[in-house]
Motif scaffolding. Sequence first.
Motif, PDB file in Angstrom:
ATOM      1  N   GLY A 188       0.785  -1.230   0.000  1.00 35.65           N
ATOM      2  CA  GLY A 188       0.000   0.000   0.000  1.00 35.65           C
ATOM      3  C   GLY A 188       0.817   1.279   0.000  1.00 35.65           C
ATOM      4  O   GLY A 188       1.959   1.316  -0.479  1.00 35.65           O
ATOM      5  N   HIS A 189       0.229   2.318   0.550  1.00 35.13           N
ATOM      6  CA  HIS A 189       0.858   3.634   0.589  1.00 35.13           C
ATOM      7  C   HIS A 189       1.546   3.864   1.932  1.00 35.13           C
ATOM      8  O   HIS A 189       2.696   4.269   1.984  1.00 35.13           O
ATOM      9  N   GLY A 190       0.835   3.647   3.013  1.00 35.94           N
ATOM     10  CA  GLY A 190       1.425   3.719   4.334  1.00 35.94           C
ATOM     11  C   GLY A 190       1.325   5.063   5.027  1.00 35.94           C
ATOM     12  O   GLY A 190       1.519   5.146   6.242  1.00 35.94           O
ATOM     13  N   ASP A 191       1.034   6.121   4.285  1.00 37.41           N
ATOM     14  CA  ASP A 191       0.972   7.463   4.903  1.00 37.41           C
ATOM     15  C   ASP A 191      -0.060   8.311   4.160  1.00 37.41           C
ATOM     16  O   ASP A 191       0.205   9.439   3.743  1.00 37.41           O
ATOM     17  N   LEU A 192      -1.250   7.754   4.012  1.00 39.64           N
ATOM     18  CA  LEU A 192      -2.288   8.344   3.173  1.00 39.64           C
ATOM     19  C   LEU A 192      -2.992   9.476   3.922  1.00 39.64           C
ATOM     20  O   LEU A 192      -3.815   9.239   4.801  1.00 39.64           O
ATOM     21  N   ARG A 193      -2.649  10.704   3.549  1.00 42.82           N
ATOM     22  CA  ARG A 193      -3.207  11.893   4.204  1.00 42.82           C
ATOM     23  C   ARG A 193      -3.694  12.880   3.158  1.00 42.82           C
ATOM     24  O   ARG A 193      -3.258  12.856   2.011  1.00 42.82           O
ATOM     25  N   ALA A 194      -4.570  13.793   3.598  1.00 38.84           N
ATOM     26  CA  ALA A 194      -5.152  14.774   2.668  1.00 38.84           C
ATOM     27  C   ALA A 194      -4.076  15.644   2.027  1.00 38.84           C
ATOM     28  O   ALA A 194      -4.189  16.020   0.855  1.00 38.84           O
ATOM     29  N   GLU A 195      -3.024  15.970   2.764  1.00 37.72           N
ATOM     30  CA  GLU A 195      -1.972  16.831   2.219  1.00 37.72           C
ATOM     31  C   GLU A 195      -1.128  16.119   1.167  1.00 37.72           C
ATOM     32  O   GLU A 195      -0.363  16.749   0.443  1.00 37.72           O
ATOM     33  N   HIS A 196      -1.246  14.800   1.069  1.00 41.33           N
ATOM     34  CA  HIS A 196      -0.492  14.021   0.092  1.00 41.33           C
ATOM     35  C   HIS A 196      -1.298  13.731  -1.176  1.00 41.33           C
ATOM     36  O   HIS A 196      -0.769  13.123  -2.106  1.00 41.33           O
ATOM     37  N   ILE A 197      -2.562  14.123  -1.214  1.00 40.87           N
ATOM     38  CA  ILE A 197      -3.422  13.879  -2.373  1.00 40.87           C
ATOM     39  C   ILE A 197      -3.595  15.188  -3.132  1.00 40.87           C
ATOM     40  O   ILE A 197      -3.965  16.214  -2.544  1.00 40.87           O
ATOM     41  N   TYR A 198      -3.340  15.136  -4.444  1.00 40.66           N
ATOM     42  CA  TYR A 198      -3.412  16.347  -5.274  1.00 40.66           C
ATOM     43  C   TYR A 198      -4.422  16.148  -6.400  1.00 40.66           C
ATOM     44  O   TYR A 198      -4.484  15.093  -7.024  1.00 40.66           O
ATOM     45  N   ILE A 199      -5.207  17.212  -6.611  1.00 37.20           N
ATOM     46  CA  ILE A 199      -6.206  17.196  -7.690  1.00 37.20           C
ATOM     47  C   ILE A 199      -5.519  17.803  -8.913  1.00 37.20           C
ATOM     48  O   ILE A 199      -5.639  18.987  -9.209  1.00 37.20           O
ATOM     49  N   ARG A 200      -4.789  16.988  -9.623  1.00 37.58           N
ATOM     50  CA  ARG A 200      -3.988  17.468 -10.768  1.00 37.58           C
ATOM     51  C   ARG A 200      -3.826  16.318 -11.757  1.00 37.58           C
ATOM     52  O   ARG A 200      -3.358  15.246 -11.384  1.00 37.58           O
ATOM     53  N   ASP A 201      -4.202  16.557 -13.013  1.00 41.13           N
ATOM     54  CA  ASP A 201      -4.136  15.496 -14.025  1.00 41.13           C
ATOM     55  C   ASP A 201      -4.797  14.224 -13.501  1.00 41.13           C
ATOM     56  O   ASP A 201      -4.197  13.147 -13.501  1.00 41.13           O
ATOM     57  N   GLY A 202      -6.011  14.390 -13.039  1.00 38.81           N
ATOM     58  CA  GLY A 202      -6.699  13.298 -12.359  1.00 38.81           C
ATOM     59  C   GLY A 202      -6.417  13.403 -10.874  1.00 38.81           C
ATOM     60  O   GLY A 202      -6.620  14.449 -10.263  1.00 38.81           O
ATOM     61  N   ILE A 203      -5.898  12.348 -10.290  1.00 38.19           N
ATOM     62  CA  ILE A 203      -5.553  12.331  -8.869  1.00 38.19           C
ATOM     63  C   ILE A 203      -4.114  11.846  -8.717  1.00 38.19           C
ATOM     64  O   ILE A 203      -3.755  10.773  -9.219  1.00 38.19           O
ATOM     65  N   GLN A 204      -3.261  12.644  -8.060  1.00 39.98           N
ATOM     66  CA  GLN A 204      -1.880  12.262  -7.772  1.00 39.98           C
ATOM     67  C   GLN A 204      -1.750  12.091  -6.251  1.00 39.98           C
ATOM     68  O   GLN A 204      -2.205  12.941  -5.486  1.00 39.98           O
ATOM     69  N   CYS A 223     -11.041  13.169   9.342  1.00 35.68           N
ATOM     70  CA  CYS A 223     -11.806  13.465  10.566  1.00 35.68           C
ATOM     71  C   CYS A 223     -11.098  14.531  11.391  1.00 35.68           C
ATOM     72  O   CYS A 223     -11.735  15.435  11.943  1.00 35.68           O
ATOM     73  N   ARG A 224      -9.779  14.424  11.472  1.00 29.88           N
ATOM     74  CA  ARG A 224      -8.994  15.418  12.222  1.00 29.88           C
ATOM     75  C   ARG A 224      -9.198  16.818  11.655  1.00 29.88           C
ATOM     76  O   ARG A 224      -9.281  17.805  12.397  1.00 29.88           O
ATOM     77  N   LEU A 225      -9.316  16.903  10.343  1.00 29.44           N
ATOM     78  CA  LEU A 225      -9.498  18.204   9.687  1.00 29.44           C
ATOM     79  C   LEU A 225     -10.944  18.701   9.783  1.00 29.44           C
ATOM     80  O   LEU A 225     -11.228  19.842   9.417  1.00 29.44           O
ATOM     81  N   GLY A 226     -11.833  17.852  10.288  1.00 30.50           N
ATOM     82  CA  GLY A 226     -13.229  18.256  10.434  1.00 30.50           C
ATOM     83  C   GLY A 226     -14.108  17.893   9.256  1.00 30.50           C
ATOM     84  O   GLY A 226     -15.196  18.457   9.090  1.00 30.50           O
ATOM     85  N   PHE A 227     -13.660  16.915   8.439  1.00 36.43           N
ATOM     86  CA  PHE A 227     -14.413  16.549   7.235  1.00 36.43           C
ATOM     87  C   PHE A 227     -14.782  15.067   7.277  1.00 36.43           C
ATOM     88  O   PHE A 227     -14.457  14.288   6.384  1.00 36.43           O
ATOM     89  N   GLU A 228     -15.502  14.692   8.314  1.00 32.58           N
ATOM     90  CA  GLU A 228     -15.864  13.288   8.502  1.00 32.58           C
ATOM     91  C   GLU A 228     -16.784  12.794   7.394  1.00 32.58           C
ATOM     92  O   GLU A 228     -16.654  11.658   6.931  1.00 32.58           O
ATOM     93  N   ASP A 229     -17.720  13.624   6.932  1.00 27.03           N
ATOM     94  CA  ASP A 229     -18.620  13.199   5.857  1.00 27.03           C
ATOM     95  C   ASP A 229     -17.846  12.921   4.572  1.00 27.03           C
ATOM     96  O   ASP A 229     -18.197  12.008   3.812  1.00 27.03           O
TER      97      ASP A 229
END
Length: 546
Positions: free
Chosen positions: A225-241, A269-275
């Motif tokens: 897998g990835h091992g450190d999957l966080r919102a700051e590591h996901i980019y909305i660029r050329d699809g999803i990076q 959830c930590r960022l307040g976006f549980e939904d």
Amino acid sequence: MGEGHAKSQDNFAEIVLAFEDPEFYPHPVSKIERRETHISVVFLTGELVYKIKKPVNFGFLNYETPELRKFYCHQEVRLNKRLAEDVYLRVEKICLDGRRGKFYLGDCESPVEHAVVMKELPQEESLEHYLLGNMINESILEKIGLRLADFYGRASVSDPHFTKYGGVEYVRFNAYENIHQLLPFAREVGGVELLKWLKEAIYAFTVRYRSLFNERVSNGYVVDGHGDLRAEHIYIRDGIQILDCIEFNNRLRFGDVAVDLAFLFMDLCRLGFEDVAYAVLDKYCVKNGDFQFWGLLDFYTAYRALVRAKVACLETLSCEAGLTGPAFEKARKFMRLGTEHTAAYGLPTVVILMGLPASGKSRLAARIRDDFHWEYLSTDEIRKRLDPGVRVSPFGAGDYSEDRRSRIYEIMAKSTADLVERGRSVVVDGTFSRACWRELFLKSLDEAKCHIIMIEAVASPEVLKERLMCRESGNQKELSDARLEHLEPFIRSYEPPDEVPHEKFIRVSTDTDFELSVAYLTRELYRKRLNQAREWAACQRSFPSP
């Protein structure tokens, strides 16, 4: 360590200084922005990013020698190309010009260090920025969920050398490691008693649900897998990076899909976006048909929260004196999160499936039982056990008499309470058509430390009739003796569960696609249980053994 380690540290400090000089780079730079963690230093130059690894050894991570740092630079590029192919470019040699006494980037026979080179992506394109800027939409969430579903579908491993990372022994070792590495910081993160309770919960869960972990391994849910999957590591660029996977430790990257997605769930959830978290995970579950995932998510989210608490504590080791407060406050927040999720999986759960005959309650109950490996009690089974030779009775007579049905619910309530007392989670299956039977059941669990969720399965009268007609034709093998003749009396006498509190109640329609009903039910079951666990954890001054 000694002399060689000191030399590495000296070289590293000089190399960091070199990276801060614009003349060091073989290309124009519009800025030099330095960012640092406990394991690496990153330099943003405008178009390209350079990342060098610190000469450190934390046990779970070893970058002590130049050879190890070179190896893990190449691992980082190779592994991250799976989810961000055009972002990770190469590994660059860092050389020393002996005559001039200067470091440079380029080709040489004996590089002194190596750096990962990647494209710089604007922070404005990160998922975290989209969320905080209120720019998220359903299309983006679907793309992320489907990207992850596709990735995990391709990342499944079958070699026992790797599948072992999803087995109980490795899972427990990883979880215990967090506890042991948090012990030196016990006073700052909640105390030794809390850490002891967390460890006991880990042990109890991995013992009780060994068969569940084994089934996940057999069914291909262990992934690289990835091992450190966080919102700051996901980019909305050329699809999803998706950037920054773990390269330095196989056992922190290989594992169940649930341990990977737990990190993202926790972070959102930590960022307040549980939904948003539920929406992304739901896309994965529906796409890959993995609803069993919800039965493990709390365990792995608690594990991930303790990883983050541990990292925050380790960061204090490189803080200047007097500046450790924010890091410890961050650690305490993650400890609270870990405590909530431990309460969710560590306390028994009682799920009561109720509804009219042929509403699909028994099928849903069996699915939860099989997917989550929970105990199962059924009014139909108890009735057959009490009188195995009985035939179908008219409504209100025989097995369907009020006294007989009340007796069955009394037996089932006592059996459920006994299982909960032994720490077992239970799925209970019956019509529960009378409020008095529901009250009896809930009262029997008044003193129990457990989560309770009542689920009402519903279907249209037409669907109920069609299913009962199939049952009478013998096309379906059913334990229930309810037939079409019983439906109208059942409907007339049925008392809707209006008295059940919202936080303990789910209504699910089974009219259409059964798998979509399961998707909705397992997600909402998880959500209700977690909310109950949060309330329980908030009230605790001490922590009982699981």
